[in-house]
Design a protein around this motif. Structure first.
Motif, PDB file in Angstrom:
ATOM      1  N   ALA A 175       0.824  -1.208   0.000  1.00 13.38           N
ATOM      2  CA  ALA A 175       0.000   0.000   0.000  1.00 13.38           C
ATOM      3  C   ALA A 175       0.857   1.256   0.000  1.00 13.38           C
ATOM      4  N   GLY A 176       2.066   1.152   0.536  1.00 13.40           N
ATOM      5  CA  GLY A 176       2.931   2.330   0.620  1.00 13.40           C
ATOM      6  C   GLY A 176       3.785   2.555  -0.612  1.00 13.40           C
ATOM      7  N   ALA A 177       3.618   1.703  -1.634  1.00 11.01           N
ATOM      8  CA  ALA A 177       4.373   1.931  -2.874  1.00 11.01           C
ATOM      9  C   ALA A 177       3.844   3.190  -3.540  1.00 11.01           C
ATOM     10  N   THR A 178       4.740   4.008  -4.035  1.00 10.79           N
ATOM     11  CA  THR A 178       4.303   5.229  -4.717  1.00 10.79           C
ATOM     12  C   THR A 178       4.068   4.927  -6.196  1.00 10.79           C
ATOM     13  N   ALA A 186       2.505  10.208  -3.859  1.00  6.17           N
ATOM     14  CA  ALA A 186       1.192   9.567  -3.810  1.00  6.17           C
ATOM     15  C   ALA A 186       1.358   8.052  -3.765  1.00  6.17           C
ATOM     16  N   THR A 187       0.658   7.404  -2.835  1.00  4.72           N
ATOM     17  CA  THR A 187       0.774   5.959  -2.719  1.00  4.72           C
ATOM     18  C   THR A 187      -0.460   5.278  -3.293  1.00  4.72           C
ATOM     19  N   LEU A 188      -0.257   4.012  -3.651  1.00  2.00           N
ATOM     20  CA  LEU A 188      -1.392   3.234  -4.151  1.00  2.00           C
ATOM     21  C   LEU A 188      -2.440   3.088  -3.045  1.00  2.00           C
ATOM     22  N   GLY A 189      -1.963   2.822  -1.839  1.00  2.00           N
ATOM     23  CA  GLY A 189      -2.906   2.665  -0.734  1.00  2.00           C
ATOM     24  C   GLY A 189      -3.723   3.923  -0.492  1.00  2.00           C
ATOM     25  N   GLY A 190      -3.068   5.061  -0.535  1.00  2.00           N
ATOM     26  CA  GLY A 190      -3.772   6.328  -0.326  1.00  2.00           C
ATOM     27  C   GLY A 190      -4.817   6.568  -1.396  1.00  2.00           C
ATOM     28  N   ASN A 191      -4.480   6.208  -2.610  1.00  2.90           N
ATOM     29  CA  ASN A 191      -5.410   6.395  -3.716  1.00  2.90           C
ATOM     30  C   ASN A 191      -6.678   5.562  -3.506  1.00  2.90           C
ATOM     31  N   LEU A 192      -6.481   4.330  -3.064  1.00  2.00           N
ATOM     32  CA  LEU A 192      -7.627   3.425  -2.910  1.00  2.00           C
ATOM     33  C   LEU A 192      -8.441   3.759  -1.667  1.00  2.00           C
ATOM     34  N   VAL A 193      -7.764   4.044  -0.571  1.00  2.00           N
ATOM     35  CA  VAL A 193      -8.500   4.313   0.667  1.00  2.00           C
ATOM     36  C   VAL A 193      -9.222   5.661   0.577  1.00  2.00           C
ATOM     37  N   ASN A 194      -8.590   6.601  -0.072  1.00  2.41           N
ATOM     38  CA  ASN A 194      -9.281   7.879  -0.263  1.00  2.41           C
ATOM     39  C   ASN A 194     -10.581   7.658  -1.033  1.00  2.41           C
ATOM     40  N   GLY A 195     -10.515   6.749  -2.012  1.00  3.64           N
ATOM     41  CA  GLY A 195     -11.744   6.282  -2.652  1.00  3.64           C
ATOM     42  C   GLY A 195     -12.475   7.294  -3.492  1.00  3.64           C
ATOM     43  N   SER A 196     -11.741   8.224  -4.102  1.00  2.00           N
ATOM     44  CA  SER A 196     -12.413   9.154  -5.010  1.00  2.00           C
ATOM     45  C   SER A 196     -13.032   8.370  -6.158  1.00  2.00           C
ATOM     46  N   PRO A 197     -14.222   8.768  -6.600  1.00  2.00           N
ATOM     47  CA  PRO A 197     -14.820   8.100  -7.766  1.00  2.00           C
ATOM     48  C   PRO A 197     -13.917   8.226  -8.989  1.00  2.00           C
ATOM     49  N   ALA A 198     -13.038   9.240  -8.972  1.00  2.00           N
ATOM     50  CA  ALA A 198     -12.186   9.504 -10.133  1.00  2.00           C
ATOM     51  C   ALA A 198     -10.785   8.922  -9.978  1.00  2.00           C
ATOM     52  N   ALA A 199     -10.538   8.116  -8.938  1.00  2.57           N
ATOM     53  CA  ALA A 199      -9.185   7.613  -8.682  1.00  2.57           C
ATOM     54  C   ALA A 199      -8.634   6.902  -9.918  1.00  2.57           C
ATOM     55  N   ASP A 200      -7.416   7.250 -10.264  1.00  3.09           N
ATOM     56  CA  ASP A 200      -6.866   6.757 -11.524  1.00  3.09           C
ATOM     57  C   ASP A 200      -6.358   5.329 -11.490  1.00  3.09           C
ATOM     58  N   SER A 201      -5.983   4.842 -10.322  1.00  7.14           N
ATOM     59  CA  SER A 201      -5.461   3.475 -10.311  1.00  7.14           C
ATOM     60  C   SER A 201      -6.602   2.452 -10.304  1.00  7.14           C
ATOM     61  N   SER A 202      -7.762   2.876  -9.871  1.00  4.93           N
ATOM     62  CA  SER A 202      -8.856   1.923  -9.672  1.00  4.93           C
ATOM     63  C   SER A 202      -9.315   1.200 -10.940  1.00  4.93           C
ATOM     64  N   PRO A 203      -9.566   1.905 -12.042  1.00  7.92           N
ATOM     65  CA  PRO A 203     -10.042   1.165 -13.220  1.00  7.92           C
ATOM     66  C   PRO A 203      -9.075   0.048 -13.614  1.00  7.92           C
ATOM     67  N   ALA A 204      -7.775   0.323 -13.558  1.00 12.91           N
ATOM     68  CA  ALA A 204      -6.801  -0.710 -13.941  1.00 12.91           C
ATOM     69  C   ALA A 204      -6.869  -1.890 -12.972  1.00 12.91           C
ATOM     70  N   LEU A 205      -6.997  -1.606 -11.673  1.00  6.87           N
ATOM     71  CA  LEU A 205      -7.070  -2.709 -10.712  1.00  6.87           C
ATOM     72  C   LEU A 205      -8.328  -3.544 -10.948  1.00  6.87           C
ATOM     73  N   LEU A 206      -9.420  -2.879 -11.309  1.00  7.99           N
ATOM     74  CA  LEU A 206     -10.658  -3.616 -11.597  1.00  7.99           C
ATOM     75  C   LEU A 206     -10.492  -4.473 -12.847  1.00  7.99           C
ATOM     76  N   ALA A 207      -9.830  -3.911 -13.832  1.00  7.39           N
ATOM     77  CA  ALA A 207      -9.642  -4.653 -15.079  1.00  7.39           C
ATOM     78  C   ALA A 207      -8.714  -5.850 -14.875  1.00  7.39           C
ATOM     79  N   TYR A 208      -7.824  -5.745 -13.908  1.00  6.54           N
ATOM     80  CA  TYR A 208      -6.893  -6.850 -13.622  1.00  6.54           C
ATOM     81  C   TYR A 208      -7.392  -7.757 -12.509  1.00  6.54           C
ATOM     82  N   ASP A 209      -8.631  -7.572 -12.083  1.00  4.25           N
ATOM     83  CA  ASP A 209      -9.220  -8.469 -11.097  1.00  4.25           C
ATOM     84  C   ASP A 209      -8.383  -8.528  -9.808  1.00  4.25           C
ATOM     85  N   ALA A 210      -8.009  -7.363  -9.316  1.00  6.51           N
ATOM     86  CA  ALA A 210      -7.120  -7.319  -8.151  1.00  6.51           C
ATOM     87  C   ALA A 210      -7.845  -7.764  -6.876  1.00  6.51           C
ATOM     88  N   ARG A 211      -7.050  -8.273  -5.943  1.00  2.00           N
ATOM     89  CA  ARG A 211      -7.554  -8.542  -4.590  1.00  2.00           C
ATOM     90  C   ARG A 211      -6.777  -7.641  -3.652  1.00  2.00           C
TER      91      ARG A 211
END
Ligand code: FAD
Ligand code: FES
Ligand code: FES
Lengths: 292, 170, 757
Positions: free
Chosen positions: A76-79, A112-137
């Motif tokens: 989560a702390g990876a930038t 900016a960290t990946l964890g911060g992006n996800l936990v902040n949870g903006s509807p516009a977060a840029d990493s989220s669509p890619a994680l959804l497309a890659y079926d992330a856990r």
């Protein structure tokens, strides 16, 4: 600078274990701060309500990218700079690598960290669509232990998620089985750099025997939180890509997307652009696979 | 007030410094107020303009978004550190020289941050393409130049090192 | 590039790319902007502002939880002089007294040594209002249902009339009408407004700050503090961009900081943060321009009737002069025998709009040049051809009946622009490719001129005084009130003096911009510095040489040592070495303010711009891919600075056209953060190809004409014309955002799809 630094406490225990103990000792009292690119903006605007903050910045237990047998684990702390510079991510998760390059500017990506992006949870977060497309856990951790949930179950509402008060987001696990998939990623922002997504789409699809055997459409800014377009996926799955499929997919997007009007854009614009992006992806799939 | 002040030690432009400050104080304010290094500017306070950009542990960061506690132990470089001997007659950094020749600074308010972004870019990529320069400077807003002279300056500085080609004013 | 080499008289320093005068200080972080300065025991100031667009103040309550004794509180009652900001019409209060007329109007000021306590205190003051109905558009203001200013809401109107417009309509072969709109635009200088003030009974008031026009601030402070000239001192600090945004607003901020300094007895610093600067300070006037144009069968202009309206905001400020420049640029660089321009600036309950690079011209030129393409389409003419048939040439008269005495090379500029952009071949190629490509490309042009210096009689009225002196340590100093804020004043004026005095560039410096020590050479606006003030410096330098030759034995040819030796001899005999000159108008300048006839400007800069745009039909976004800016600005005094001016202006023009939207909600800027007010970044600005043709103007400093504002005039119409070329859809309002493109383009799409749920 509208916030008052003296009104906030900040400590840096330095290890994951120490942070988890702190969170457990006073559940809900402490707010983690990683790169601070969300929280410090709130601070500057005088909107930071958290009084007690605990730093996650540079904790080695959280800042890693590990290539494992079946998945790539990103701490989560990876930038986003870490993600952009990682060879395995570039090779196997190009959509994520590319999305990482869109998070604000270089100066932002280095904090900016990946964890911060996800936990902040903006509807516009840029990493989220890619994680959804890659079926992330995603893996959550507390002194009680850890649990792993599919990323598409993580967000539960506008800026709400599954994290318990004593929990941290620990890592994101990306399965290494997308080598044969075709991918697509497009962000529609206000400008080329430093843009918040008005709409974004990340997609992966596996074509077998000229039909769509697997498809994942991850979207930003079409709902109160980043979402898969499940009904649109259903309209495509199992079909060959024809004009009818495209037409049905467009109809499904327009029905499924529930964006909002705000000072940045208009709902109707977002819906229609989303349909155009899905169509653009499907039309790319109609073309023969580009040779690597 | 709830915060306890902390003693924080880091290195700025090669010198070890210790400051006593609220841990949530922005690195930008510590540099400007506590250390009197006013090169880094505040254009927005929200990470959007890059006029507060400095380098921290070899990365470009916006100092307006860094709580000073997170700079503990860090190596920080500001614009004042690019040409440390300038006040005693020393030379400009090659980027500063290129900005001077090519017109990369107009009002100058974005310049300290722009120089740090450019320095970061060239350190990782000594011969960037035009596209790479655009990306490297994408977070540093300049309202005066339209960026063209800044691109020319960075290109000039990047070619300067290797060849004897003179910085081209165009 | 430039064909300067052919036409340039031999100069050593003028025309050479010498390094920017204050360049090194800016590059090493040494330059001191206002927020970089502190003073021993300094306090900070903050402003309590109106939260409603219009109403009467019923009460002001101070939260008892705060110890107000720690604070200095200033209201309108504390103003020793007049409670207004002296400008054209003094109708803007320094602090609201019982009534507010726009959101963010300053009501009360606070000072405290601790910035954070100050912000808490601002939040702890509650103002209650009896709201009044507010007016938010030109249409509502001209409907006059609610009168918010004067008797009719009208801040200013002009009528410019030539020939007999009404006689033409009945017989004209073609009549084309159109309406064009531009939105407010924020300057977005990267340095926010800021000011430091000190007061003492003996010395009066001194302010240091980020500003364009020291004597505007001086005049405003004199009135607010009721002090004589010598007790008001204004010092410009290094200024981080202005673009017109620091023309009138610093007078307000200086007054505020000064009032707090006077009442607290402390030095007080007030620096806005970005949110406050965006919400509370001036922007470019929104405009609505209606054109009705008659042409003969060959596409020659017969008559233009233009109705031009601007939203001036709640107070007069500079709206009248902005309107004047808009009026004078409304007809473009074309010959037309019959013209009527009616222009009006309307009051609304918006934050007062102010000066912004181009000063009304970009709005008027957007309408004119967009309209030219609509005319071309209606007449089935090529846009290029229509313009060529109507261009002004030397010997023609423009809309104000001004005779074009100097050479006009519009045809050549157009040819050059077409050649540089490969216009004919590209247009043909794009037309072909657009049939199948979801990316639709197009090319658009704009032809325009921009008057240099103050309008009409304005320069005579200013009667600028400027010059040079020579100090005992052998430095020539340029004495002007014209300030540097990035555009290159310091470099250009010292180049001119060094050239004229036959010295080295390094021998000449700028005297600090401090009203206690400099003459009033007028404001730093209207692209006047190089042409008008530069010329005075050139004359003052030559005057000094004549004096030294006559009185101090300076020879015809002299090495620089001999120059300074002569200065020393002169100083020993006469005290100081100083040479000041006043403005002298070029011969034949006749201007009638009543009829708006005559020589509107001493000189014009001319240009033809070409934009290449790609419209993505998947995302509805338009991007400028390439840009050509060809202009004639007189002599180019500094090639690098001149290019920098053009490129920077073009980038702002691109923002004006495609990105920068001020979202107004109930009279308040809703997107007052950089993350939501979108200016083009390094990744958005295309390559900008700059070409100068040079015709030295003999009454400008070393042949210069104005350059600073010109580049903001052309991009918006060129870009929207290119979008029309690409899509076939005429878009007549800016900013043109993807959402607007969507609305028009999606409406044309064949497939019927479900609309919003
Ligand atoms: C100028 C600018 C541009 C930006 N551009 C973009 C963009 O283009 N796209 C985009 O998506 N975002 C953008 N952002 C937003 C921001 O940079 C990202 O969301 C970033 O990833 C947040 O990470 P952080 O570490 O800085 O978060 P922080 O501010 O440190 O934290 C954000 C939230 O996450 C929580 N948190 C952080 N880590 C953890 C953890 N491990 N476990 C539990 N909770 C945690 C914090 O408590 C906080 O609530 C931008 C921000 C700025 C300032
Ligand atoms: S001040 Fe830090 S990015 Fe603008
Ligand atoms: S030089 Fe003025 S903002 Fe860049």
């Amino acid at each position: 600078m509208r916030g008052n630094p003296e009104a906030h406490e900040l400590i840096a225990p330095g290890s994951l274990a120490a942070v988890l103990h702190l969170l457990a000792s006073e559940p809900g009292a402490w707010t983690p701060i990683a790169g601070g690119t969300e929280l410090m903006v709130a601070h500057a605007a005088g909107r930071l309500t958290a009084r007690k903050l605990v730093s996650l910045w540079n904790i080695p237990d959280l800042r890693f990218i590990r290539v494992e047998a079946n998945s790539i684990a990103v701490g989560a702390g990876a930038t986003f700079i870490d993600l952009r510079r990682n060879a395995a991510v570039a090779a196997e998760l190009p959509l994520l690598a590319q999305a990482a390059g869109w998070i604000g500017s270089i100066a932002n990506q280095s904090r900016a960290t990946l964890g911060g992006n996800l936990v902040n949870g903006s509807p516009a977060a840029d990493s989220s669509p890619a994680l959804l497309a890659y079926d992330a856990r995603i893996e959550l951790v507390s002194i009680r232990g850890s649990r792993t949930v599919p990323y598409d179950k993580f967000h539960t509402g506008y800026k709400r998620n599954l994290l318990a008060p004593d929990e941290l987001l620990f890592a994101v696990h990306l399965p290494r089985r997308f080598a044969r998939h075709r991918g697509y990623l497009r962000k529609v922002g206000t400008r080329r750099a430093m843009a918040i997504a008005k709409v974004a789409l990340a997609a992966t699809a596996l074509i077998e025997n000229e039909t769509v055997a697997e498809i994942r459409l991850g979207a930003a800014s079409l709902a109160p939180f980043p979402t898969r377009l499940y009904r649109t996926e259903e309209s495509i799955l199992g079909n060959a890509i024809t004009e009818e499929t495209i037409c049905a997919a467009r109809t499904a997007v327009l029905a499924e997307a529930a964006p909002i009007d705000d000072i940045r854009s208009a709902a109707e614009f977002r819906r229609r652009v989303a349909a155009n992006l899905v169509e653009e992806f499907l039309r790319e799939l109609m073309k023969p696979e580009p040779r690597p | 007030m709830s915060s306890r002040w902390a003693s924080i030690r880091f290195t700025v432009n090669g010198q070890s410094r210790t400051v006593h400050a609220p841990p949530m104080k922005r690195l930008l304010d510590v540099l400007r107020e506590d250390l009197h290094l006013t090169g880094a500017k505040e254009g927005c306070g929200e990470g959007e303009c890059g006029s507060c950009s400095v380098r921290m542990n070899g990365e470009l960061v916006n100092s307006c978004l860094i709580p000073v506690l997170q700079a503990e132990g860090a190596q920080i470089q500001t614009v004042e550190g690019l040409a440390p001997a300038i006040d005693s007659g020393g030379a400009l950094h090659s980027l500063q020289e290129a900005f001077l020749q090519c017109g990369g600074a107009q009002c100058g308010i974005c310049t300290p941050g722009m120089l740090m972004a450019a320095a970061q870019l060239l350190e990782r990529n000594p011969h960037p393409s035009r596209e790479e320069i655009r990306e490297g400077l994408g977070g540093n807003l300049c309202r005066c130049t339209g960026f063209a002279r800044i691109f020319a300056s960075v290109l000039a500085a990047s070619t300067h090192a290797g060849s004897e080609k003179k910085p081209d004013a165009r | 590039m430039s064909n300067a080499a052919k036409t340039r008289p031999q100069t050593r320093i003028v025309g050479a790319p010498v390094p920017r005068k204050e360049g090194i200080d800016k590059l090493v972080g040494r330059a001191q902007y206002v927020d970089d300065l502190t003073r021993e025991g300094m306090w900070y100031g903050a402003t309590v502002r109106s939260t409603i667009p219009r109403g009467n103040i019923r009460s002001i309550t101070f939260d008892p939880h705060i110890d107000w004794n720690e604070f200095t509180v200033v209201t309108a009652k504390d103003i020793p002089g007049k409670n207004h900001i002296e400008l054209i019409v003094a109708d803007q209060p320094c602090l609201a007294d019982g009534r507010v007329n726009h959101c963010e109007e300053p009501i009360l000021l606070l000072a405290h040594p601790d910035r954070h306590k100050l912000l808490e205190a601002v939040a702890a003051i509650k103002v209650d209002y009896d709201p009044l109905p507010a007016v938010f558009s030109i249409e509502e203001s001209e409907a006059q249902k609610e009168i918010i200013l004067g008797e009719d809401n009208l801040i200013k109107s002009f009528t410019l009339e030539k020939g007999d417009v009404d006689s033409v309509w009945a017989t004209a072969a073609h009549i084309v009408e159109g309406e064009y709109r531009t939105g407010p635009q924020e300057h977005l200088y990267i340095e926010n407004n800021g000011m430091i003030a000190e007061w003492s009974a003996g010395d009066g008031i001194t302010v240091w700050g980020s500003l364009q026009c020291p004597f505007y601030v001086h005049k405003a402070l004199r009135a607010v503090f009721d002090l004589p000239d010598e007790k008001v001192r204004v010092i410009q600090t290094e200024t981080g961009g202005a673009f017109g945004g620091k023309e009138d607003y610093p007078s307000i901020l200086a007054s505020h900081a000064g009032l707090l300094a006077m009442k607290s007895g402390r030095t007080v610093k007030m620096v806005y943060d970005r949110m406050e600067d965006l919400a509370a300070t001036t922007k470019r006037h929104p405009s609505r321009v209606r054109h009705r144009t008659a042409l003969d069968k060959d596409g020659k202009l017969l008559a233009m009737e233009i109705d031009l309206a601007t939203d001036g905001g709640a107070y007069s400020t500079l709206s009248a002069t902005v309107l004047s420049r808009a009026t004078l640029h409304a007809c473009g660089p074309y010959v037309c025998p019959n013209v009527r321009v009616r222009s009006r600036a309307w009051a609304t309950n918006h934050v007062p709009y102010g000066a912004f690079r181009g000063f009304g011209a970009p709005q008027a030129i957007f309408a004119m040049e967009r309209h030219m393409d609509e005319i071309a389409a209606a007449l089935h003419l090529e846009p290029v051809e229509l313009r060529r048939r109507n261009f002004l040439h030397q010997g023609n008269r423009n809309a104000t009946d001004q005779l074009m005495r100097e050479p006009v090379m519009l045809d050549k500029l157009l040819d050059r622009a077409l050649a540089e952009s490969d216009y004919p071949a590209k247009r043909a190629r794009f037309a072909r490719e657009n049939q199948t490509n979801p990316l639709k490309r197009g090319l658009g042009i704009a032809a325009f001129y921009h008057g240099s210096g103050f309008t009409g009689s304005g320069e005579l009225y200013l009667n600028s005084l400027a010059g040079i002196d020579v100090t005992a340590d052998d430095k020539v100093r340029v004495l002007v009130s014209n300030t540097e804020f990035g555009q290159g004043t310091n470099t250009i004026l010292t180049q001119i003096a060094a050239e004229a005095l036959n010295l080295d560039f390094s021998d000449v410096t700028m005297a600090p911009a401090d009203t206690a020590h400099i003459p009033n050479s007028g404001p730093t606006v209207a692209s006047r510095t190089s042409m008008v003030v530069g010329r005075i410096i050139e004359r003052a330098s030559l005057q000094l040489l004549a004096l030294l030759r006559e009185r101090a034995g300076l020879g015809e040819q002299y090495p620089r040592e001999e120059f300074f030796a002569a200065c020393n001899r002169y100083r020993a005999a006469h005290g100081k070495v100083e040479s000041l000159c006043r403005y002298e108008a070029p011969p034949g300048i006749q201007w009638d303010d009543a009829t708006y006839h005559g020589e509107a400007y001493g000189a014009y800069a001319w240009a033809v711009y070409v934009a290449q745009v790609a419209v993505d039909t998947v995302t509805y976004s338009a991007e400028v891919e390439d840009f050509w800016a060809v202009q004639e600005v007189g002599r180019v005094l500094h090639p690098v600075l001149a290019m920098g001016q053009i490129e920077g202006g073009v980038a702002q023009g691109i923002g004006f056209a495609l990105y920068e939207k001020v979202v107004l909600e109930n009279g308040r800027m809703a997107n007052n953060q950089m993350t939501n007010y979108i200016m083009p970044t390094a990744e958005d600005v295309p390559p900008i190809h700059v070409v100068f043709e040079e015709i030295p103007f003999c009454y400008g400093g070393y042949g210069a004409k104005g350059i600073g504002e010109l580049p903001h005039d052309g991009p918006a119409p060129a870009i929207l014309n290119a979008i029309r070329d690409a899509t076939g859809v005429p878009f007549n309002a800016i900013p043109l955002l993807p959402e607007d493109l969507f609305a028009a383009l999606a409406a044309r799409e064949p497939i019927a799809e479900p609309a919003a749920l």
